[in-house]
Design an enzyme around this catalytic site. Structure first.
Site, PDB file in Angstrom:
ATOM      1  CE  LYS A  13      -1.227  -0.001   4.740  1.00  0.00           C
ATOM      2  NZ  LYS A  13      -0.119  -0.654   5.503  1.00  0.00           N
ATOM      3  NE  ARG A 166       5.224  -5.516  11.456  1.00  0.00           N
ATOM      4  CZ  ARG A 166       5.832  -4.504  10.874  1.00  0.00           C
ATOM      5  NH1 ARG A 166       6.337  -4.592   9.695  1.00  0.00           N
ATOM      6  NH2 ARG A 166       5.105  -3.313  10.906  1.00  0.00           N
TER       7      ARG A 166
END
Ligand code: AMP
Length: 217
Positions: A13, A166
């Protein structure tokens, strides 16, 4: 054009945000990047947030909100912005709404295995932050940054076990935020298991449909 980008670490992103930011002249604001820079510079803010960032814990809402408020109210955000890594709590989302009306929250979707495959080839420049991929975006000279000539490194964060952990934390942290924007009717999901140029094209098509850009340039 006030946008929020949501997606797990390593999904790309940041790359899409940078491309759109350059093309449309709106800043890409990553709270993680801001904190890392402040820590590196040893500022008062850096010292305050260091203990949290280094342990991977959330920085307290009051601190993050104050930082974001200052940035969003500065002249550089007058045409809009892309927020990346913020909001991360419902309180941050609610406070953000008081500062700016978000047009679209883009949710970048891809499985953890796709991300592991993607980041396994990733190299970054420790000096200027440029990102490469051995497979899709190799540097012109192997192992050397095209922009500033610095030797490239592999981040510890890009190892598979770290990526999995994560991802798990991301799912837990962002579930309420995703739900928040879904309820507001401004969440748009994008298939992020593709090259970033295709994702950017998709985002531009959606922005054009919503009248936020006149057409995909
Ligand atoms: P990131 O690069 O987005 O993963 O952010 C790195 C670190 O900065 C996080 O692990 C947090 O310690 C801190 N951080 C970044 N954005 C926020 C936020 N919106 N709220 C709280 N902490 C944050």
């Amino acid at each position: 054009m006030k946008l929020v980008f949501i997606g797990p670490p390593g999904i790309g992103k940041g790359t899409c945000a940078k491309a759109l930011s350059q093309k449309y002249g709106i800043p890409h604001i990553s709270t993680g990047d801001i904190f890392r820079e402040e820590i590196a510079k040893g500022t008062e803010l850096g010292l305050k947030v260091k203990q949290y960032v280094e342990k991977g814990l959330l920085v307290p809402d009051e601190i993050v909100i104050e930082v974001v408020k200052k940035v969003l109210q500065s002249p550089m955000c007058s045409k809009g912005f892309i927020l990346d890594g913020f909001p991360r709590t419902l309180r941050q989302a609610e406070e953000l709404e008081k500062i700016a009306k978000i047009d679209v929250a883009f949710l970048f979707n891809a499985s953890v295995d796709v991300i592991i495959e993607r980041v396994s080839g990733r190299l970054v420049c420790p000096k200027c932050g440029a990102i490469y991929n051995i497979k899709w975006r190799p540097p012109k000279k192997p192992g050397i940054c095209d922009v500033c000539g610095t030797p490239l490194i592999r981040r510890k964060d890009d190892e598979p076990e770290v990526v999995r952990e994560r991802y798990r934390i991301y799912e837990q942290t962002f579930a309420p935020i995703i739900e928040y924007y879904r309820r507001k009717g401004i969440l748009v999901e994008v298939d992020a298991a593709r090259d970033s140029s295709l994702i950017v094209a998709d985002i531009e098509r959606i922005l054009a449909e919503k009248g936020l850009i006149t057409k995909a340039l």
